[in-house]
Design an enzyme around this catalytic site. Structure first.
Site, PDB file in Angstrom:
ATOM      1  N   ASP A 117      38.559  42.601  38.250  1.00 18.22           N
ATOM      2  CA  ASP A 117      37.731  43.673  38.815  1.00 18.22           C
ATOM      3  C   ASP A 117      36.251  43.291  38.735  1.00 18.22           C
ATOM      4  O   ASP A 117      35.540  43.308  39.735  1.00 18.22           O
ATOM      5  CB  ASP A 117      37.959  44.989  38.047  1.00 18.22           C
ATOM      6  CG  ASP A 117      39.423  45.380  38.024  1.00 18.22           C
ATOM      7  OD1 ASP A 117      39.994  45.574  39.096  1.00 18.22           O
ATOM      8  OD2 ASP A 117      39.995  45.460  36.919  1.00 18.22           O
ATOM      9  N   GLN A 135      31.431  32.024  35.701  1.00 18.21           N
ATOM     10  CA  GLN A 135      32.178  31.852  36.961  1.00 18.21           C
ATOM     11  C   GLN A 135      31.865  30.524  37.659  1.00 18.21           C
ATOM     12  O   GLN A 135      32.771  29.876  38.187  1.00 18.21           O
ATOM     13  CB  GLN A 135      31.823  32.985  37.928  1.00 18.21           C
ATOM     14  CG  GLN A 135      32.686  34.205  37.777  1.00 18.21           C
ATOM     15  CD  GLN A 135      32.380  35.255  38.841  1.00 18.21           C
ATOM     16  OE1 GLN A 135      31.274  35.314  39.379  1.00 18.21           O
ATOM     17  NE2 GLN A 135      33.349  36.106  39.112  1.00 18.21           N
ATOM     18  N   ARG A 171      45.596  32.831  38.815  1.00 16.00           N
ATOM     19  CA  ARG A 171      46.300  34.111  38.684  1.00 16.00           C
ATOM     20  C   ARG A 171      45.483  35.214  39.361  1.00 16.00           C
ATOM     21  O   ARG A 171      44.313  34.984  39.750  1.00 16.00           O
ATOM     22  CB  ARG A 171      46.497  34.434  37.209  1.00 16.00           C
ATOM     23  CG  ARG A 171      45.199  34.808  36.515  1.00 16.00           C
ATOM     24  CD  ARG A 171      45.367  35.039  35.026  1.00 16.00           C
ATOM     25  NE  ARG A 171      44.337  35.930  34.526  1.00 16.00           N
ATOM     26  CZ  ARG A 171      44.066  36.137  33.246  1.00 16.00           C
ATOM     27  NH1 ARG A 171      44.781  35.496  32.316  1.00 16.00           N
ATOM     28  NH2 ARG A 171      43.116  36.971  32.869  1.00 16.00           N
ATOM     29  N   GLU A 186      43.462  37.589  41.427  1.00 15.20           N
ATOM     30  CA  GLU A 186      42.863  37.592  42.773  1.00 15.20           C
ATOM     31  C   GLU A 186      41.738  36.566  42.909  1.00 15.20           C
ATOM     32  O   GLU A 186      41.804  35.647  43.725  1.00 15.20           O
ATOM     33  CB  GLU A 186      42.311  38.995  43.087  1.00 15.20           C
ATOM     34  CG  GLU A 186      41.588  39.042  44.415  1.00 15.20           C
ATOM     35  CD  GLU A 186      41.308  40.440  44.925  1.00 15.20           C
ATOM     36  OE1 GLU A 186      42.085  41.368  44.629  1.00 15.20           O
ATOM     37  OE2 GLU A 186      40.296  40.612  45.650  1.00 15.20           O
TER      38      GLU A 186
END
Ligand code: TRH
Length: 385
Positions: free
Chosen positions: A17, A252, A268, A270
């Site tokens: 999310d 990231q 895994r 999204e």
């Protein structure tokens, strides 16, 4: 001044999310020169994938984005022109009331989870009027078809990947250059009953495998298989030709580097799944497990699309390994699936290298969001005049 965007993110579990919300916020700010406020209810989780975010500061600037701790009660603010609730998180009542009081009202979007399922095309952009307020929410579906909301990607991704120096990367991790027949594999996964069989298959084939595992949920299971009480970042275990190395959970952008460097990426959820596709290397996707195998439909849909153009033997090799990894009933055992994957590896490599060109045909999520909001505001201004 009224911001261009408010993005609301409720961290349910894991990192998907906040991972998607943060990537989107960064792209909107940097590439679309938008003013973006990102409301997040869990700054600790955020800090894991972007350490520059201070988990103890309720309002801060980072990468051109205003980050706000989302907490109750929600203090009054002027809503932005485009309002995104990520993955169906409910907006604060007071914020909704403020939206309803604006002229024109903001364009309000529910950003949905990514899926390759065909129904996404007909559901993308559907309106849902608020039961009481003069507001309409639109369902914005990312997807792999041009008729959907597209996929998240930065404009300069391909250049950065092309400029990436893999040898420097390995040296930075304290690893020598890859030997001729060695496979370097990244493993980002949930707990997975297929893991021991995969590791056994690697051992029995005997080809050197270096498995790089970011810290996370899979470590206890991996520790069990290695026969060690626990694993932490920095640990390295060697079993015959298999070397397992635990990496710290990084930001990231550094995670992208790992995906760019490895020959095969287990991903895994999204966001990592999309990043692995852009990385243009073979991948194995573990869908976020749902009740009654609902995630298997998502898996089949992505496999069907991803393998549309490849010869049957290659498609079978890829889907066999994905099926085994996701526990799909009737899947080949991991030893068989791994042997088939290895036999088709050269063709799978070529397909993965070509895939980003197909992926790009879906369009860029950030641009499609900008267009959707601009068009929505224009038509409102027109109908109010
Ligand atoms: O963490 P996830 O399993 O997130 C999931 C999914 O998004 C799922 O669809 C959703 O329903 C559920 O959360 C609630 O996997 P995902 O989506 O790949 O997100 C991981 C993020 O973490 C991604 O942005 C990449 C990032 N990451 C890092 O920044 N550093 C790292 O070292 C690693 C391994 C990942």
């Amino acid at each position: 001044m009224r911001p261009d965007w408010d993005i609301f993110c409720n961290v349910v579990d894991n990192y998907g999310d906040i991972g998607v919300a943060w990537r989107l916020a960064r792209v909107l700010a940097r590439e679309h020169h938008a003013s973006v406020r990102l409301w997040v209810d869990d700054l600790e989780a955020f800090n894991r994938l972007w350490p520059a975010v201070d988990a103890h500061v309720a309002q801060q600037q980072c990468e051109g984005v205003t980050i706000q701790l989302w907490c109750a009660p929600f203090a009054p603010v002027e809503p932005a022109r485009g309002v995104i609730e990520a993955f169906g998180c409910a907006l604060p009542e007071t914020y909704l009331a403020a939206m309803a009081g604006q002229t024109p009202a903001p364009v309000w979007l529910n950003l949905e989870y990514l899926s390759a399922e065909p129904w996404v095309v007909t559901h993308h952009g559907l309106p849902s009027p608020h039961p009481a307020l003069p507001l309409t929410k639109y369902f914005f579906f990312p997807g792999f078809m041009p008729e959907t909301g597209g996929v998240l990607i930065e404009a300069d991704h391909a250049q950065r990947r092309a400029a990436f120096d893999v040898e420097t990367y390995w040296r930075g991790l304290g690893l020598a250059a890859r030997s001729r027949d060695e496979l370097r594999v990244s493993l980002f996964s949930y707990e997975n009953p297929a893991l021991p069989a995969l590791l056994d298959a690697w051992l029995s084939v005997g080809q050197p495998v270096t498995c790089l595992v970011p810290e996370g949920r899979v470590l206890p299971q991996l520790a069990d298989w290695l026969g060690t009480p626990a694993l932490v970042a920095g640990d390295c275990h060697v079993r015959q030709a298999l070397r397992v190395r635990v990496l710290p959970f990084t930001d990231q952008d550094s995670y992208d580097h790992l995906l760019w460097a490895c020959d095969l990426n287990f991903v895994r959820g999204e966001d990592s799944c999309v990043r692995a596709q852009w990385a243009a290397h073979p991948m194995v996707w573990q869908a976020y497990p749902q009740n009654e195998g609902a995630h298997w439909d998502k898996l089949e849909a992505l496999l069907a699309l991803y393998l549309e153009t490849v010869p049957k033997a290659v498609a079978d090799a890829v889907s066999g390994l994905w099926h085994g990894w996701n526990g799909v009933p009737g899947a080949p055992d991991m030893a068989t699936a791994w042997a088939a994957w290895l036999a088709a590896q050269a063709a799978i490599d070529r397909h993965a290298e070509a895939w980003p060109a197909r992926l790009a045909r879906a369009g860029r999520l950030s641009q499609k969001l900008v267009d959707f909001v601009e068009n929505g505001l224009k038509s409102r201004a027109f109908s109010n005049s």
